[in-house]
Design a protein around this motif. Structure first.
Motif, PDB file in Angstrom:
ATOM      1  N   UNK A   1       0.747  -1.128   0.122  1.00 20.36           N
ATOM      2  CA  UNK A   1       0.007  -0.124   0.007  1.00 20.36           C
ATOM      3  C   UNK A   1       1.009   1.338  -0.050  1.00 20.36           C
ATOM      4  N   UNK A   2       2.181   1.118   0.598  1.00 23.90           N
ATOM      5  CA  UNK A   2       2.859   2.299   0.780  1.00 23.90           C
ATOM      6  C   UNK A   2       3.842   2.552  -0.587  1.00 23.90           C
ATOM      7  N   UNK A   3       3.800   1.432  -1.453  1.00 24.56           N
ATOM      8  CA  UNK A   3       4.667   1.538  -2.747  1.00 24.56           C
ATOM      9  C   UNK A   3       5.902   0.574  -2.602  1.00 24.56           C
ATOM     10  N   UNK A   4       6.057  -0.048  -1.675  1.00 20.81           N
ATOM     11  CA  UNK A   4       7.289  -1.112  -1.484  1.00 20.81           C
ATOM     12  C   UNK A   4       6.892  -2.057  -2.714  1.00 20.81           C
ATOM     13  N   UNK A   5       7.916  -2.439  -3.223  1.00 16.05           N
ATOM     14  CA  UNK A   5       7.826  -3.323  -4.501  1.00 16.05           C
ATOM     15  C   UNK A   5       8.709  -4.710  -4.417  1.00 16.05           C
ATOM     16  N   UNK A   6       8.340  -5.506  -5.188  1.00 18.81           N
ATOM     17  CA  UNK A   6       9.319  -7.092  -5.206  1.00 18.81           C
ATOM     18  C   UNK A   6       8.927  -7.439  -6.559  1.00 18.81           C
ATOM     19  N   UNK A   7       9.950  -8.405  -7.214  1.00 23.25           N
ATOM     20  CA  UNK A   7       9.782  -9.027  -8.164  1.00 23.25           C
ATOM     21  C   UNK A   7      10.480 -10.333  -8.137  1.00 23.25           C
ATOM     22  N   UNK A   8       9.755 -11.073  -9.056  1.00 21.75           N
ATOM     23  CA  UNK A   8      10.505 -12.258  -9.218  1.00 21.75           C
ATOM     24  C   UNK A   8      12.041 -12.158 -10.040  1.00 21.75           C
ATOM     25  N   UNK A   9      12.876 -12.966  -9.723  1.00 25.49           N
ATOM     26  CA  UNK A   9      14.216 -13.023 -10.297  1.00 25.49           C
ATOM     27  C   UNK A   9      14.191 -12.703 -11.874  1.00 25.49           C
ATOM     28  N   UNK A  10      13.103 -13.520 -12.508  1.00 25.17           N
ATOM     29  CA  UNK A  10      13.111 -13.715 -13.903  1.00 25.17           C
ATOM     30  C   UNK A  10      12.727 -12.447 -14.576  1.00 25.17           C
ATOM     31  N   UNK A  11      12.080 -11.675 -13.852  1.00 22.14           N
ATOM     32  CA  UNK A  11      11.531 -10.417 -14.497  1.00 22.14           C
ATOM     33  C   UNK A  11      12.011  -9.093 -13.924  1.00 22.14           C
ATOM     34  N   UNK A  12      12.887  -9.083 -12.891  1.00 21.57           N
ATOM     35  CA  UNK A  12      13.825  -8.057 -12.128  1.00 21.57           C
ATOM     36  C   UNK A  12      14.486  -7.296 -13.268  1.00 21.57           C
ATOM     37  N   UNK A  13      14.190  -6.026 -13.476  1.00 21.72           N
ATOM     38  CA  UNK A  13      14.889  -4.921 -14.471  1.00 21.72           C
ATOM     39  C   UNK A  13      14.258  -5.125 -15.531  1.00 21.72           C
TER      40      UNK A  13
ATOM     41  N   UNK B   1       9.942 -15.181 -25.281  1.00 24.52           N
ATOM     42  CA  UNK B   1       8.910 -16.109 -25.144  1.00 24.52           C
ATOM     43  C   UNK B   1       8.361 -16.819 -23.970  1.00 24.52           C
ATOM     44  N   UNK B   2       9.631 -16.965 -22.900  1.00 22.74           N
ATOM     45  CA  UNK B   2       9.424 -17.357 -21.889  1.00 22.74           C
ATOM     46  C   UNK B   2       8.228 -16.730 -21.030  1.00 22.74           C
ATOM     47  N   UNK B   3       8.039 -15.318 -21.403  1.00 24.34           N
ATOM     48  CA  UNK B   3       6.999 -14.570 -20.600  1.00 24.34           C
ATOM     49  C   UNK B   3       5.666 -14.892 -21.109  1.00 24.34           C
ATOM     50  N   UNK B   4       5.377 -15.875 -21.988  1.00 22.21           N
ATOM     51  CA  UNK B   4       4.254 -16.234 -22.565  1.00 22.21           C
ATOM     52  C   UNK B   4       3.221 -16.956 -21.595  1.00 22.21           C
ATOM     53  N   UNK B   5       2.222 -16.357 -21.068  1.00 22.80           N
ATOM     54  CA  UNK B   5       1.262 -16.589 -19.920  1.00 22.80           C
ATOM     55  C   UNK B   5       0.014 -15.975 -19.857  1.00 22.80           C
ATOM     56  N   UNK B   6      -1.026 -16.602 -19.135  1.00 25.34           N
ATOM     57  CA  UNK B   6      -1.875 -15.806 -18.669  1.00 25.34           C
ATOM     58  C   UNK B   6      -1.601 -14.984 -17.269  1.00 25.34           C
TER      59      UNK B   6
END
Length: 124
Positions: A53-65, A87-92
């Motif tokens: 809610x305050x804007x802190x974020x987190x990412x999976x390693x595969x999508x970081x950056x 292509x590995x990002x293909x998903x719902x």
């Protein structure tokens, strides 16, 4: 009634970009953390990114950056900006909310409400 509606998915070539949106209604948006997950055919739903809610974020390693999650509490909307897609990002892709704004959770089971999903297809 709680509703989450994703949009912005589509077909894109490798290296391209997409911006997913998640429009939320039916509850106090500020009280919830937002997560994005994805599920490819034959695979389990996996964590992509989350924002408190305050804007802190987190990412999976595969999508970081490459991916950026954001939210606008007044507009009751969250976004997932995706760049340099492969292509590995293909998903719902699904957005979800957890009724605990201060926490960032990585587990599917932590989230209370889910959208219907939007298809992202990346061609090589």
């Amino acid at each position: 009634e709680v509703q989450l509606v994703e949009s912005g998915g589509g077909l894109v070539q490798a290296g391209g970009s997409l911006r997913l949106s998640c429009a939320v209604s039916g509850f106090t948006f500020d009280d919830y953390a937002i997560g994005w997950f994805r599920q490819a055919p034959g695979k389990e739903r996996e964590f992509v990114a989350a924002i408190s809610g305050s804007g802190n974020t987190a990412y999976a390693d595969s999508v970081e950056d490459r991916f950026t999650i954001s939210r606008h509490n007044t507009k009751h909307t969250a976004w997932l900006q995706m760049t340099n897609l492969n292509p590995e990002d293909t998903a719902i892709y699904y957005c979800a909310v957890e009724n605990y704004a201060a926490r960032i959770s990585y587990s599917v089971g932590r989230y209370d409400y889910w959208g219907q999903g939007t298809q992202v297809t990346v061609s090589s």
